[in-house]
Design a protein around this motif. Structure first.
Motif, PDB file in Angstrom:
ATOM      1  N   ASN A 353      -2.077 -12.615  -5.073  1.00 29.64           N
ATOM      2  CA  ASN A 353      -3.301 -11.579  -4.389  1.00 29.64           C
ATOM      3  C   ASN A 353      -2.607 -10.398  -3.951  1.00 29.64           C
ATOM      4  O   ASN A 353      -1.552 -10.140  -3.168  1.00 29.64           O
ATOM      5  CB  ASN A 353      -3.241 -12.482  -3.010  1.00 29.64           C
ATOM      6  N   PRO A 354      -2.938  -9.281  -4.344  1.00 25.14           N
ATOM      7  CA  PRO A 354      -2.545  -7.649  -4.465  1.00 25.14           C
ATOM      8  C   PRO A 354      -2.364  -7.604  -2.940  1.00 25.14           C
ATOM      9  O   PRO A 354      -1.587  -6.795  -2.413  1.00 25.14           O
ATOM     10  CB  PRO A 354      -3.377  -7.016  -5.080  1.00 25.14           C
ATOM     11  N   ARG A 355      -3.587  -7.778  -2.102  1.00 32.46           N
ATOM     12  CA  ARG A 355      -3.834  -7.792  -1.045  1.00 32.46           C
ATOM     13  C   ARG A 355      -2.600  -8.190  -0.012  1.00 32.46           C
ATOM     14  O   ARG A 355      -1.888  -7.432   0.838  1.00 32.46           O
ATOM     15  CB  ARG A 355      -5.078  -8.122  -0.293  1.00 32.46           C
ATOM     16  N   ALA A 356      -2.155  -9.296  -0.136  1.00 33.56           N
ATOM     17  CA  ALA A 356      -1.018 -10.227   0.379  1.00 33.56           C
ATOM     18  C   ALA A 356       0.178  -9.570   0.214  1.00 33.56           C
ATOM     19  O   ALA A 356       0.996  -9.388   1.152  1.00 33.56           O
ATOM     20  CB  ALA A 356      -1.134 -11.687   0.041  1.00 33.56           C
ATOM     21  N   THR A 357       0.440  -9.092  -0.950  1.00 32.03           N
ATOM     22  CA  THR A 357       1.868  -8.478  -1.501  1.00 32.03           C
ATOM     23  C   THR A 357       1.837  -6.983  -0.570  1.00 32.03           C
ATOM     24  O   THR A 357       3.100  -6.931  -0.249  1.00 32.03           O
ATOM     25  CB  THR A 357       2.038  -8.260  -2.793  1.00 32.03           C
ATOM     26  N   THR A 358       0.752  -6.219  -0.638  1.00 34.76           N
ATOM     27  CA  THR A 358       0.798  -4.928   0.079  1.00 34.76           C
ATOM     28  C   THR A 358       0.863  -5.183   1.521  1.00 34.76           C
ATOM     29  O   THR A 358       1.634  -4.452   2.015  1.00 34.76           O
ATOM     30  CB  THR A 358      -0.547  -4.277  -0.188  1.00 34.76           C
ATOM     31  N   VAL A 359       0.183  -6.144   2.008  1.00 33.49           N
ATOM     32  CA  VAL A 359       0.093  -6.586   3.543  1.00 33.49           C
ATOM     33  C   VAL A 359       1.574  -6.829   3.951  1.00 33.49           C
ATOM     34  O   VAL A 359       2.122  -6.391   4.847  1.00 33.49           O
ATOM     35  CB  VAL A 359      -0.671  -7.708   4.006  1.00 33.49           C
ATOM     36  N   SER A 360       2.159  -7.515   3.201  1.00 34.25           N
ATOM     37  CA  SER A 360       3.547  -7.964   3.460  1.00 34.25           C
ATOM     38  C   SER A 360       4.566  -6.812   3.216  1.00 34.25           C
ATOM     39  O   SER A 360       5.284  -6.645   4.353  1.00 34.25           O
ATOM     40  CB  SER A 360       4.073  -9.067   2.530  1.00 34.25           C
ATOM     41  N   SER A 361       4.333  -5.872   2.456  1.00 33.28           N
ATOM     42  CA  SER A 361       5.267  -4.769   2.558  1.00 33.28           C
ATOM     43  C   SER A 361       5.043  -3.864   3.754  1.00 33.28           C
ATOM     44  O   SER A 361       6.112  -3.279   4.175  1.00 33.28           O
ATOM     45  CB  SER A 361       5.007  -3.888   1.222  1.00 33.28           C
ATOM     46  N   ILE A 362       3.664  -3.730   4.188  1.00 35.61           N
ATOM     47  CA  ILE A 362       3.365  -2.938   5.301  1.00 35.61           C
ATOM     48  C   ILE A 362       3.973  -3.627   6.583  1.00 35.61           C
ATOM     49  O   ILE A 362       4.819  -2.865   7.345  1.00 35.61           O
ATOM     50  CB  ILE A 362       1.938  -2.499   5.274  1.00 35.61           C
ATOM     51  N   LEU A 363       3.982  -4.693   6.551  1.00 31.05           N
ATOM     52  CA  LEU A 363       4.140  -5.659   7.705  1.00 31.05           C
ATOM     53  C   LEU A 363       5.803  -5.683   8.038  1.00 31.05           C
ATOM     54  O   LEU A 363       6.288  -5.425   9.061  1.00 31.05           O
ATOM     55  CB  LEU A 363       3.936  -7.164   7.790  1.00 31.05           C
ATOM     56  N   ARG A 364       6.460  -5.556   6.940  1.00 34.01           N
ATOM     57  CA  ARG A 364       8.137  -5.394   7.062  1.00 34.01           C
ATOM     58  C   ARG A 364       8.449  -4.045   7.758  1.00 34.01           C
ATOM     59  O   ARG A 364       9.591  -4.161   8.139  1.00 34.01           O
ATOM     60  CB  ARG A 364       8.533  -5.239   5.476  1.00 34.01           C
TER      61      ARG A 364
END
Length: 458
Positions: A353-364
Motif C-alpha cells: 500500500n503506497p499510502r501506508a508506506t508514505t504515511v509511515s515515513s511522514i509520521l516518523r
C-alpha cells in the motif's frame, strides 16, 4: 501542535485523520473543492480551497503560527515551492515535502535542500519507500507484512495462521514457556477484521492475522513454529518497469546472492530506459496481461511475481494470471484501499500500500519524543514506534509491569547498547534503551506522552 497539510488526496487525508484524531490543530489545503469538502465533512479539520504554493492561501491557512507544514500535493514543484514560501514568508519551523521525480532525489544534488537554498527539512520519496517495501516482501515471502526495526536487529512480521498451524488454541503464556529461548513476542492480532493487542491468556485461532516482533536471527525459526516456510527467491518477474520496478530490479542486481529477474513493461520508452539502466535483468516489451508474454518471461517457474504497474486492476489481474500459470507467490501494488479485501479471494499472497508506506515515513518525522522509526499498520489501525528512552521519560528506571501502559500498547523489543532483549514483566527499562512499541491508533497520544520530554519536542 498546529499543522498545515497541503494536498487532500489519499496520503494527505490519512495524515490529517491521524493527527486530528490526536487533538492537533490541522488545516487541509487543496485546489480541489471536493477533496477539501471530504476532509472537512469526515474529519475534525479546517479546510482551505486554493493552490498551496500561493502565499495568500497559506496566510488563510494560518501559516504565521504553524508548527509544521506537510506538502503532499500531486506536483513535486508545488510541494517544493510551498516549502520555500512557508520558510521565506512565514518562517514555519518544520517543512516536509513528498517528491516523486528521481532527478530531485539523486544524492549528488542533496545540497539543493539546504536551509539557504530550498529549505526542506525532510524529503519523502513514495517510489523509494514502495521499492523498499517490495524488497522486504520478497525477503520474507511467508509473511504478509514485514518491517525492520532497531537497525535491522528486529523484524515486525505479519503472519496469517492456517488450519495446520502448530500453535493454534494455545495461550501466549504457554507459547512463551514452550519456546523460552525464542526471541519473539506477539504484539497484535486481527480477528474478524478487528485488530487488538492480546494479553498473556489469549489464544490464537485459524484465520487470525498476527503481528509479532522477533530478533532477525530468529525469523526462520519463528516462521517454522507458526507453520510457515521461507522459500528462497531465485527467479522473480517484475510487471512494470517504471520507477518502482526499476528500483527493485537494481536492488536485486546489487544483492550478493544471485537472483534472476525479468521485467515486463508495456510502454516501449520506459522499457528501453529500464534496459539501459540494468545490467543482468532481462526487459521484455509487452502487456503484463498477455499470457504469451508471461510465458516468455517464464512465469510458471518464477518464485515470485511483483506487480507494480500504475494501474491497480492490471496489477491484480496479472497477479491472478501469474498464480494460475504456476508462479509460487504474487505480490501486487494496490493504491485503492477499497480493493484490499478482494485480494484474499483472488489468492494474491501480499500487497503493498503506497499510502501506508508514505504515511509511515511522514509520521516518523512528526511524532513527539526521541522517535527513530514509525510504521503504520493496516489502514492506520495501529502504529509501531521505535524510540530512545531519555532520563526524564516516565518509562526510565521502571519495570514493565509497573508502568501504566494502555491496554492497546505492547512493548515488542528492547535494544540496550548492542544487546537485544525480549521484554518481560520483570524487565527494567533504562535510560538510553531503544524500544519498539505496538500501539493501537487510539492509544498513540498516550505513547507519545510516555516518550515525550519537554526539552525534546521534535
Amino acid at each position: 501542535m498546529k499543522v498545515i497539510i497541503c494536498g487532500a488526496g489519499q496520503v494527505g487525508w490519512q495524515i490529517a485523520r491521524q493527527l486530528s484524531g490526536e487533538k492537533n490543530d490541522v488545516t487541509v489545503v487543496d485546489n480541489n473543492p471536493d477533496l477539501v469538502r471530504r476532509a472537512t465533512d469526515t474529519l475534525d479539520v479546517q479546510g482551505i480551497e486554493g493552490f498551496a504554493s500561493y502565499p495568500d492561501v497559506l496566510q488563510k491557512a494560518g501559516a504565521r503560527d504553524a508548527d509544521m507544514i506537510i506538502a503532499a500535493t500531486h506536483s513535486d514543484e508545488v510541494n517544493m515551492v510551498t516549502c520555500q514560501v512557508a520558510h521565506s514568508v512565514f518562517d514555519v519551523p518544520r517543512k516536509i515535502a513528498r517528491l516523486r521525480a528521481q532527478s530531485y532525489l539523486t544524492a549528488i544534488y542533496s545540497d539543493l535542500y539546504r536551509r539557504d537554498h530550498m529549505p526542506i527539512d525532510v524529503v519523502i520519496s513514495p517510489e523509494k519507500e514502495v521499492a523498499e517495501a517490495a524488497m522486504r516482501r520478497l525477503a520474507a515471502p511467508a509473511a504478509f507484512d514485514t518491517q525492520a526495526f532497531l537497525g535491522g536487529s528486529a523484524q515486525l512480521l505479519g503472519i496469517s495462521l492456517d488450519d495446520d498451524c502448530p500453535v493454534l488454541n494455545t495461550s501466549l503464556r504457554q507459547l512463551t514457556d514452550l519456546f523460552s529461548t525464542l526471541r519473539a513476542i506477539v504484539v497484535g492480532v486481527r480477528r474478524d477484521r478487528t485488530l487488538f493487542s492480546p494479553d498473556a491468556d489469549d489464544q490464537l485461532y485459524a484465520g487470525d492475522d498476527v503481528y509479532l516482533f522477533c530478533k532477525s536471527e530468529d525469523v526462520a525459526r519463528t516462521l517454522e513454529i507458526f507453520g510457515k516456510t521461507n522459500r528462497k527467491q531465485e527467479r522473480v518477474v517484475i510487471l512494470g518497469g517504471g520507477n518502482v520496478g526499476l528500483a527493485v530490479a537494481q536492488a536485486l542486481e546489487a544483492r550478493t546472492d544471485r537472483v534472476r529477474a525479468k521485467i515486463i513493461e508495456k510502454n516501449r520508452t520506459i522499457a528501453e530506459h529500464a534496459a539501459d539502466s540494468l545490467e543482468r535483468t532481462i526487459v521484455l516489451h509487452g502487456d503484463a496481461l498477455d499470457n504469451e508474454v508471461l510465458t516468455e518471461a517464464g512465469i510458471a517457474r518464477a518464485d515470485a511475481v511483483l506487480c507494480v504497474t500504475d494501474d491497480d486492476k492490471v496489477n491484480m489481474l496479472s497477479a491472478v494470471r501469474a498464480k494460475q500459470a504456476g508462479c509460487a507467490m504474487a505480490i501486487c501494488l494496490v493504491n485503492d484501499p477499497s480493493l484490499v479485501p478482494v485480494l484474499d479471494a483472488l489468492d494474491i499472497d501480499a500487497h503493498i500500500n503506497p499510502r501506508a508506506t508514505t504515511v509511515s515515513s511522514i509520521l516518523r518525522h512528526i511524532r513527539h519524543g526521541r522517535v527513530r522509526n514509525v510504521y503504520s499498520v493496516g489502514d492506520g489501525e495501529a502504529e509501531v514506534i521505535e524510540a530512545q528512552v531519555l532520563s526524564t521519560s516516565p518509562l526510565s528506571g521502571r519495570r514493565i509491569r509497573d508502568i501504566e501502559i494502555p491496554e492497546g500498547v505492547l512493548i515488542g523489543a528492547i535494544m540496550r547498547g548492542t544487546d537485544y532483549m525480549k521484554p518481560a514483566g520483570e524487565t527494567r527499562i533504562e535510560e538510553g534503551d531503544v524500544i519498539t512499541l505496538f500501539s493501537l491508533a487510539d492509544d498513540v497520544p498516550e505513547v507519545e506522552r510516555l516518550l515525550q520530554v519537554s526539552i525534546d519536542y521534535f
